[in-house]
Design a protein around this motif. Structure first.
Motif, short mmCIF file in Angstrom:
data_model
loop_
_atom_site.label_atom_id
_atom_site.label_comp_id
_atom_site.label_asym_id
_atom_site.label_seq_id
_atom_site.Cartn_x
_atom_site.Cartn_y
_atom_site.Cartn_z
N ALA B 26 2.35 -7.72 11.94
CA ALA B 26 2.08 -8.20 10.58
C ALA B 26 3.34 -8.38 9.85
O ALA B 26 3.38 -8.69 8.44
N SER B 406 -3.90 -2.21 6.26
CA SER B 406 -4.54 -2.70 5.13
C SER B 406 -4.26 -2.12 3.85
O SER B 406 -3.91 -2.72 2.67
N GLU B 409 -0.69 -3.69 2.91
CA GLU B 409 -0.92 -4.82 2.52
C GLU B 409 -1.57 -4.88 1.00
O GLU B 409 -1.07 -5.75 0.24
N GLU B 412 1.43 -3.76 -1.37
CA GLU B 412 2.28 -4.96 -1.58
C GLU B 412 1.58 -6.29 -2.56
O GLU B 412 2.19 -6.50 -3.42
N GLN B 413 0.45 -6.48 -2.05
CA GLN B 413 -0.15 -7.64 -3.03
C GLN B 413 -0.55 -7.21 -4.23
O GLN B 413 -0.30 -8.21 -5.18
#
Lengths: 278, 486
Positions: B26, B406, B409, B412-413
C-alpha cells in the motif's frame, strides 16, 4: 440463535404436502426452498435449511407424488404455491429452486407475480435439451429393466470428478446403494425429459440469482448461462462442483444464498459475480 | 534513544509479517516490527517439539497472496511453515523493518500528544498506531502443580522444548492431551522406556489425511495455478461446512461423532483403554484433533494413559487426581497457552494507566474483534473472538490486516489521526457476538475449554459464526462506530 423447526402438512389436489418452517421473522423475506429430482428437504437442504434458519425464516417443501400417471410441472407449481400462500399470506418471499426445483420455482414465480420478489435458481434449466433427453432415455431404460446400475448412473451424473477423486470407488458405491429409486422418482425423471419454462422465464420480473455449477453433468452450466441471459433482472455466479452442490459444497451455496437474501444488490443485475477467493 | 514511527507492530509471526507485506504493497513504509525472538515465525518458531506439524492443510494455511506450490506434505511440519514465513519476509522486503531480540516492555497511550509510547528491551518508540500481533498461542501456560520444585528430573513446556536433553530410554510423563500432546506422544513413545500421559479430558480425534506431495504434484501446482486455487477453495469450503457441527445441527454432530469414534475403535482394541479415550462432552466443544499415530502410540505396551489431571509431585513421583502415582525421569508440559488472558495485555496501558488486562477483568472484548474503547489507535489482531473452530487462522488474520489497511487509508483521506471505538458500539457488537454464540457447541457442548473465559462464562477466544462471515463483516473499517478526530 436457536430456532425449532416445525413440520406441517397441507392438502393440494387431494394429496398431503409436507413442509417445514423454522427461523426468526425479521426484515428478510421468508426463504422458500424447492428441492430437485430424487430429493427432499433433508437430503437436498440438510445444510442450507438449518443454517439459513439461524438467520431468518425458512420454509422447505417436500414435493409429493400427485398420484397421476405422469406429472405435469403445473402440479408441482400448485404444491409450492399452496405452501407459500398458506405460510406467507401477506408480503413477498425469496424462492429457491434447485435442479428440477429450479424450473418449478421459475414457473411458480411467473404464476405468483410480485409475491416472489427474489428468485434463486441453482443448477437449473429452462428447456430440456438433447443431452438431457439422452440422459433421461438411459435413466428410464435402466429403470424399466430394473437394472441395478441405475443408481450408479445417477451418482455418476451427480458428482464432479474432483469430488469423486477424494473418495474410493467403494465409498462411492456405498453411497449409491443408499439411494431410493421409487415410482415417484421415475415420474420425476420422465418429467425432466420434457421441461419447458422458457416463455415464463422471458416474462419473469423477479430479482434473480442464477447459480451455475462448473462441473455439472446433469444440468450443465450452459443452461444456467441461458437463464442468466433470459431473465431480465438476473445476475450470475458459479460454484466449482458437480450437480450435487448441496453435498459437495453446501457452505459455498449457503454463502451466496445468505448474501442474496440479505441484500440482492450484492449481485448486480446483468453481472457475473466471481466466486470468492479464500 | 527515542525513535518515531507511524506504526509499530508487535510480533513477527503470520500477523506481523502479513501486515508488513500489505503495508508495503500500500506504499506505507513508516513502520517497525518488534520481535522478542531472534527470527520470524512466531508460534512456528517457538514450537519446535518432535513431531510438530500443522493440522490445517498447508495450501490453505498460508497467505492468499503468497501461494506455495511446493509444500512437502498436505499438512506440513512446523519447521517448514517457519521457513515459509522467513521466505515471505525476505522476498517481500520485510526483514529490514524487523527489530529482533526486542521485547515490548510497556506501551502507553499519551492522550495529549496523541501517540503511543513503547518501551522495549532496547529503545523507546513513539508511534501513531500500535498493532499487536501476539495471538492466542504466544505464551505458554504452565499449571501450578504442587511439588513441581521437588522434581529432580528434566521439566519443560512443549513450546520451550529443550533439545539438549536426551530423553532416550527415560521414563517420561506428558501432561496434556491436546493438539501439541497428540503430536508429541507418538514421538516420545518411540524413545521412552515408559511413558505416562496425563489426560484431563479425552479429545475427539479423526484420522490424519496426510501424505507427502510428489515432485510431479508440486510441478502440477506450479504449472497450473488454477489447480492450486481450486484445491485451496475446496479446503476452505470443506472447513466452512464443518461449522454446521459447531452450530449443533444434529445430523452433523452425529456424523462427526461417528467418524471420530470409528477411528478410535479401528485403532484401539482394548475396551478399558477405549473407555479412557472416549470423550464425555459433545464433539467440537474442544478442539477436534487429527492423528493417525496417537491411538497406536497410547495402545503400546510402554504407555499408560492416566485419565486424570496431574495433581501433585513428590520428588520423582507424580500423582494424578485419581491418586495413581508414577515414577518418571522427565516431564513435558503440553498444557497449551495463555489464550484467554494473553500476557501482552498486562503491558498495554491507556491514558489513565489502566492495563488492557485490567480493563478486560471480566473477559476480553473488542469492537469488530480489533479495537478497544478507551485505547485509541490500537489494533489488536488475532485477539478476542478471532479463533476458528473449523478453518485456518491465516484467513482471519488476512481479513483483519485488510481492516487495518482500510482504516489507515480512511484516516489519511479524511485528514484524521485518532480513532477510538465508541463504547456503545463495542457493547452492541459484543451483544451480537454473544447472541450468535448461544446454542453453539462451544457453550452448550458440556466441556471446560480455553475458548470460554471462566470469569464471565462467555466465549471470548472463538469467532462463533462461519469464518467467511468474519471476512464479509470485519475486513473493512467502519468509521461510524468510532470517535474520530484530527
Amino acid at each position: 440463535m436457536k430456532s425449532e423447526a416445525v413440520d406441517k402438512t397441507i392438502v393440494v389436489d387431494g394429496v398431503n404436502i409436507s413442509y417445514r418452517t423454522s427461523g426468526p421473522v425479521n426484515d428478510r423475506l421468508p426463504l422458500v426452498l424447492v428441492h430437485g429430482t430424487a430429493g427432499n428437504i433433508d437430503s437436498h437442504f440438510g445444510f442450507l435449511f438449518p443454517m439459513m434458519a439461524f438467520r431468518q425464516r425458512v420454509i422447505g417443501i417436500n414435493l409429493a407424488d400427485p398420484g397421476t400417471e405422469t406429472i405435469a410441472i403445473e402440479q408441482f407449481v400448485a404444491q409450492v404455491s399452496a405452501v407459500i400462500n398458506a405460510e406467507v399470506p401477506d408480503g413477498a418471499v425469496t424462492l429457491l429452486g434447485y435442479s428440477m426445483g429450479a424450473p418449478i420455482a421459475a414457473k411458480t414465480a411467473h404464476t405468483l407475480g410480485t409475491k416472489v420478489a427474489n428468485l434463486i435458481l441453482v443448477a437449473g434449466y429452462m428447456k430440456t435439451d438433447t443431452h438431457q433427453k439422452l440422459r433421461g432415455h438411459i435413466w428410464l431404460s435402466l429403470y424399466k429393466e430394473g437394472n441395478p446400475l441405475l443408481k450408479n448412473f445417477m451418482s455418476f451424473n451427480a458428482f464432479s470428478p474432483f469430488h469423486m477423486r477424494s473418495r474410493s470407488l467403494e465409498d462411492m458405491l456405498a453411497g449409491t446403494a443408499k439411494m431410493n429409486v421409487t415410482p415417484f422418482l421415475a415420474k420425476q425423471a420422465e418429467l425432466n425429459t420434457r421441461i419447458d419454462v422458457l416463455a415464463e422465464c422471458e416474462e419473469l420480473q423477479a430479482r434473480t440469482l442464477v447459480v451455475g455449477l462448473s462441473d455439472d453433468f446433469s444440468c450443465p452450466k450452459h443452461h444456467s448461462k441461458a437463464m442468466f441471459g433470459t431473465i431480465i433482472h438476473a445476475s450470475y455466479t458459479e460454484i466449482a462442483t458437480g450437480h450435487a452442490v448441496v453435498h459437495e459444497r453446501p457452505a459455498e451455496l449457503f454463502y451466496h444464498v445468505n448474501r442474496f437474501c440479505n441484500d440482492p444488490e450484492c449481485y448486480p443485475v446483468g453481472k457475473v459475480v466471481p466466486a470468492p477467493k479464500p | 534513544m527515542i525513535i518515531d514511527k507511524k506504526i509499530v507492530i508487535i510480533g513477527a509471526g503470520f500477523t506481523g509479517l502479513g501486515t508488513a507485506i500489505k503495508l508495503l504493497k500500500a506504499g506505507q513504509d513508516d513502520f517497525v516490527i518488534l520481535e522478542r525472538r531472534p527470527d520470524v515465525g512466531g508460534v512456528w518458531l517457538d514450537n519446535n517439539y518432535p513431531g510438530i506439524a500443522c493440522d490445517v492443510p498447508s495450501h490453505f494455511y498460508s497467505f492468499s497472496f503468497r501461494l506455495k506450490p511446493d509444500w512437502s506434505k498436505i499438512q506440513s511440519p512446523g519447521g517448514e511453515i517457519q521457513e515459509y514465513l522467513r521466505e515471505c519476509a525476505e522476498e517481500e522486503g520485510v526483514m529490514p523493518f524487523i527489530r529482533f531480540n526486542t521485547d515490548m516492555v510497556e506501551s502507553r497511550w499519551d492522550a495529549t500528544a496523541k501517540y503511543w509510547v513503547i518501551k522495549t528491551s532496547h529503545d523507546t518508540y513513539r508511534c501513531k498506531f500500535l498493532l499487536t500481533g501476539a495471538g492466542h498461542l504466544a505464551d505458554e501456560f504452565m499449571p501450578d502443580i504442587a511439588g513441581l520444585d521437588t522434581f529432580p528430573g528434566d521439566v519443560f513446556h512443549s513450546a520451550r522444548w529443550d533439545h539438549s536433553i536426551d530423553l532416550n530410554g527415560k521414563r517420561i510423563g506428558v501432561v496434556g492431551s491436546g493438539a501439541s500432546a497428540i503430536q508429541i506422544v507418538p514421538e516420545m513413545q518411540k524413545i521412552a522406556s515408559e511413558l505416562v500421559v496425563f489426560q484431563r479430558s479425552a479429545p475427539y480425534m479423526n484420522i490424519r489425511n496426510d501424505h507427502a506431495y510428489t515432485d510431479a504434484e508440486k510441478r502440477t501446482f506450479e504449472r497450473n495455478p488454477e489447480v492450486l486455487e481450486h484445491l485451496r477453495a475446496w479446503i476452505f469450503w470443506f472447513g466452512e461446512e464443518q461449522y454446521a457441527q459447531r452450530r449443533m445441527v444434529p445430523k452433523y454432530i452425529e456424523d462427526a461423532k461417528n467418524v471420530a469414534m470409528a477411528h478410535m475403535e479401528n485403532q484401539v482394541a482394548d475396551p478399558e483403554l477405549r473407555k479412557k479415550l472416549t470423550p464425555t462432552y459433545q464433539i467440537g466443544c474442544k478442539r477436534r484433533l487429527s492423528s493417525s499415530s496417537y491411538y497406536p502410540a497410547v495402545a503400546s505396551p510402554n504407555v499408560t494413559v492416566e485419565a486424570t489431571a496431574l495433581a501433585r509431585i513428590e520428588g520423582s513421583k507424580v500423582y494424578g487426581t485419581s491418586g495413581n502415582s508414577y515414577e518418571v525421569d522427565a516431564l513435558v508440559f503440553a498444557t497449551g497457552f495463555e489464550a484467554v488472558r494473553m500476557p501482552f495485555t498486562k503491558r498495554v496501558f491507556n491514558a489513565e494507566g489502566v492495563s488492557l488486562d485490567e480493563h478486560w477483568d471480566t473477559g476480553m472484548q473488542a469492537l469488530d474483534a480489533i479495537a478497544v474503547a478507551g485505547y485509541p489507535n490500537l489494533f489488536v489482531i488475532y485477539g478476542p473472538n478471532t479463533g476458528l473452530g473449523s478453518n485456518s487462522a491465516v484467513y482471519v488474520i488476512e481479513a483483519q490486516v485488510d481492516y487495518v489497511i482500510s482504516a489507515l487509508e480512511y484516516l489519511e483521506q479524511n485528514q484524521l489521526s485518532v480513532f477510538d471505538a465508541k463504547p456503545a458500539a463495542e457493547e452492541q457488537f459484543m451483544d451480537h457476538i454473544h447472541d450468535v454464540a448461544e446454542g453453539t457447541v462451544w457453550l452448550d457442548g458440556g466441556c471446560r475449554s480455553w475458548y470460554v473465559d471462566e470469569r464471565s462464562g462467555r466465549l471470548t477466544v472463538i469467532w462463533p459464526d462461519f469464518p467467511h462471515i468474519f471476512r464479509e463483516e470485519l475486513s473493512k473499517f467502519r468509521p461510524s462506530v468510532y470517535e474520530l478526530s484530527a
